[in-house]
Design an enzyme around this catalytic site. Structure first.
Site, PDB file in Angstrom:
ATOM      1  N   HIS A 118       0.939  -1.342   0.035  1.00 63.60           N
ATOM      2  CA  HIS A 118       0.097   0.021   0.008  1.00 63.60           C
ATOM      3  C   HIS A 118       0.936   1.275   0.045  1.00 63.60           C
ATOM      4  O   HIS A 118       1.992   1.090   0.414  1.00 63.60           O
ATOM      5  CB  HIS A 118      -0.944  -0.105   1.102  1.00 63.60           C
ATOM      6  CG  HIS A 118      -0.177  -0.064   2.503  1.00 63.60           C
ATOM      7  ND1 HIS A 118       0.533   1.326   2.987  1.00 63.60           N
ATOM      8  CD2 HIS A 118      -0.166  -0.905   3.461  1.00 63.60           C
ATOM      9  CE1 HIS A 118       0.971   0.892   4.279  1.00 63.60           C
ATOM     10  NE2 HIS A 118       0.749  -0.232   4.454  1.00 63.60           N
ATOM     11  N   GLU A 157      -1.406  -7.275   7.977  1.00 59.54           N
ATOM     12  CA  GLU A 157      -0.035  -7.249   8.484  1.00 59.54           C
ATOM     13  C   GLU A 157       0.237  -7.887   9.649  1.00 59.54           C
ATOM     14  O   GLU A 157      -0.699  -8.308  10.224  1.00 59.54           O
ATOM     15  CB  GLU A 157       0.136  -5.413   8.691  1.00 59.54           C
ATOM     16  CG  GLU A 157       1.659  -5.260   9.178  1.00 59.54           C
ATOM     17  CD  GLU A 157       2.775  -5.514   8.398  1.00 59.54           C
ATOM     18  OE1 GLU A 157       3.165  -6.713   8.112  1.00 59.54           O
ATOM     19  OE2 GLU A 157       3.148  -4.663   7.820  1.00 59.54           O
TER      20      GLU A 157
END
Length: 231
Positions: free
Chosen positions: A16, A100
């Site tokens: 990202h 994550e």
């Protein structure tokens, strides 16, 4: 890829774009931090270069996308593929398996702060903290991260295995985060997370994995891509 490997399926790792915590270096796991305007621009610039017909990521050849549930990853997906929603309809999967690393007590901290805190708790007397070996207090261990990444790898190889010569477009895209994508690359080539393999993946950037010799049991890191060629 060389001519002999043309058509071999690929896995694209897309990180990202930047967030405020990316800029400051804070560990960002479960916190839902949005992209900055600069982060959105990073993603759009990458999209213009690598996404499109006969480009590195050709939506017509993508079989599946795994997207982290964090808003910064989902926004990155939207920016990357805003012109190809119809081509990718039904192929995108939002999954916790590619979120994550759960940093536990270390969420929002800098590396120096983590090490200082662990020192105060009488940890790491012999060597500095290493996430790849030690994991995170009240967060995930390397073994827990490995387990969920290996589930995705198994799914990918099931999709790509029957089409190792490009008989069908079965490229896969992962849109996620810095630590977890580097962990994925290690697991892709069979490395334990504790094994040293220094890697960098900038915000908004793309990494590429594939296979050697058209064999699903010979996964490889694709270190260089000829941007002027197409599959």
């Amino acid at each position: 890829m060389s001519d002999k490997d043309a058509g071999t399926p690929r896995v694209f790792l897309l990180r990202h774009g930047e967030t405020e915590w990316t800029i400051s270096g804070r560990y960002t796991g479960r916190s839902d931090i949005p992209l900055t305007s600069g982060g959105e621009l990073q993603v759009l610039n990458s999209a213009r270069v690598v996404v499109g017909p006969r480009k590195l990521i050709d939506p017509s050849r993508v079989a599946h996308l795994f997207v982290s549930p964090r808003s910064r990853a989902k926004r990155t997906y939207d920016l990357l593929f805003e012109d190809y929603q119809e081509a990718l309809e039904g192929k995108s999967e939002t999954t916790e398996d590619i979120r994550e690393w759960d940093y536990g007590l270390y969420e929002g901290l800098l590396t120096a702060q983590i090490r200082e805190g662990r020192k105060g708790r009488a940890l790491d007397k012999e060597r500095p903290w290493n996430i790849w070996v030690d994991g995170c207090e009240e967060g995930e261990s390397p073994a827990e991260v490995t387990e969920r990444l290996d589930r995705i790898i198994a799914k990918i190889r099931e999709v790509q295995g029957p089409h190792m010569y490009g008989e069908k477009g079965v490229d896969v895209v992962l849109i996620a985060h810095g630590h977890i994508l580097r962990a994925f690359a290690k697991r892709w080539i069979g490395f334990e997370l504790s094994m040293r393999l220094p890697m960098m993946l900038e915000p908004g950037a793309v990494g590429v994995l594939s296979y050697e010799h058209h064999k699903v049991d010979e996964p490889a890191l694709l270190l260089g891509v000829n941007m002027g060629s197409s599959q």
